[in-house]
Write an enzyme that holds these catalytic residues in place. Structure first.
Site, PDB file in Angstrom:
ATOM      1  N   VAL A   9       0.519  -1.460  -0.299  1.00  0.00           N
ATOM      2  CA  VAL A   9       0.165  -0.351   0.127  1.00  0.00           C
ATOM      3  C   VAL A   9       1.034   1.318   0.010  1.00  0.00           C
ATOM      4  O   VAL A   9       2.510   1.466  -0.011  1.00  0.00           O
ATOM      5  CB  VAL A   9      -0.850   0.047   1.485  1.00  0.00           C
ATOM      6  N   SER A  10       0.350   2.476   0.163  1.00  0.00           N
ATOM      7  CA  SER A  10       1.197   3.222  -0.556  1.00  0.00           C
ATOM      8  C   SER A  10       1.807   4.881   0.374  1.00  0.00           C
ATOM      9  O   SER A  10       2.042   4.932   0.878  1.00  0.00           O
ATOM     10  CB  SER A  10       0.752   4.899  -0.921  1.00  0.00           C
ATOM     11  N   THR A  11       0.729   4.772   1.560  1.00  0.00           N
ATOM     12  CA  THR A  11       0.755   5.290   2.940  1.00  0.00           C
ATOM     13  C   THR A  11       0.466   4.486   4.106  1.00  0.00           C
ATOM     14  O   THR A  11      -0.206   3.472   4.409  1.00  0.00           O
ATOM     15  CB  THR A  11      -0.416   6.381   2.791  1.00  0.00           C
ATOM     16  N   GLN A  14      -2.697   2.925   5.843  1.00  0.00           N
ATOM     17  CA  GLN A  14      -3.162   2.102   4.739  1.00  0.00           C
ATOM     18  C   GLN A  14      -3.407   0.709   5.404  1.00  0.00           C
ATOM     19  O   GLN A  14      -2.369   0.641   5.797  1.00  0.00           O
ATOM     20  CB  GLN A  14      -4.191   2.369   3.371  1.00  0.00           C
TER      21      GLN A  14
END
Length: 181
Positions: A9-11, A14
């Site tokens: 996931v990007s962050t 998340q």
């Protein structure tokens, strides 16, 4: 032959739970997790570990191709590295089979769409910032470094590294200020 999973996931806010569950249910013996942007391969240590560990006949599995890469170039580089190891790439939510011409074309299309989505998101973000600036709502980020302090420390004979260390910032930030001064 082993099946390894890669969840990303990007962050940090998340959640990876759904991806990990799908990969485990699909037969992955090991699942590596990462909370990093997919727009670049830089700094993605878990992906690098998996790519280094692959052996002939192994499978690297993701839930969706955009979890692996957000640019066509990165996706192609990753797939090339997987093939060089004699391994395969699969996705639980997309029928990807890199051993056929149609599968390769489908994989490339998925990469194009992932990159397109990233570019659209950046454009929307820039439009939003421009509107906020025009409305007087957004004036840029807070100044974190006192420029006068940096310049004064330089006049006193301190080098960029010493200034950066004293102020708790990167040398690059100090170099930018000194270049502009």
């Amino acid at each position: 032959m082993a099946t390894y999973g890669y969840a990303r996931v990007s962050t940090t806010d998340q959640d990876l739970t759904t991806q990990v569950e799908k990969l485990t249910q699909a037969g992955c013996t090991i699942v590596r997790e990462e909370k990093m942007s997919g727009t670049t391969r830089e700094g993605r240590k878990e992906l690098d570990t998996l790519l280094a560990f692959l052996h002939p006949g192994d499978v690297l599995m993701v839930t969706k191709i955009d979890r692996l890469a957000r640019s066509v170039g990165d996706l192609q580089d990753i797939v090339k590295a997987i093939r060089a190891k004699g391994a395969a790439l699969k996705a639980t939510d997309q029928s990807v089979d890199t051993s056929t011409a149609a599968g390769k074309a489908f994989l490339d299309m998925l990469g194009v769409f992932a990159e397109f989505e990233t570019n659209l998101r950046k454009e929307r973000q820039m439009d939003g910032i421009a509107k906020a600036k025009k409305a007087g709502v957004y004036k840029g980020g807070k100044t974190r470094i006192d420029r006068e302090t940096v310049i004064q420390m330089k006049v006193e004979g301190h080098g960029p590294s010493a200034i950066a260390k004293a102020l708790g910032v990167s040398r690059m930030q100090i170099h930018r200020i000194l270049t502009q001064a």
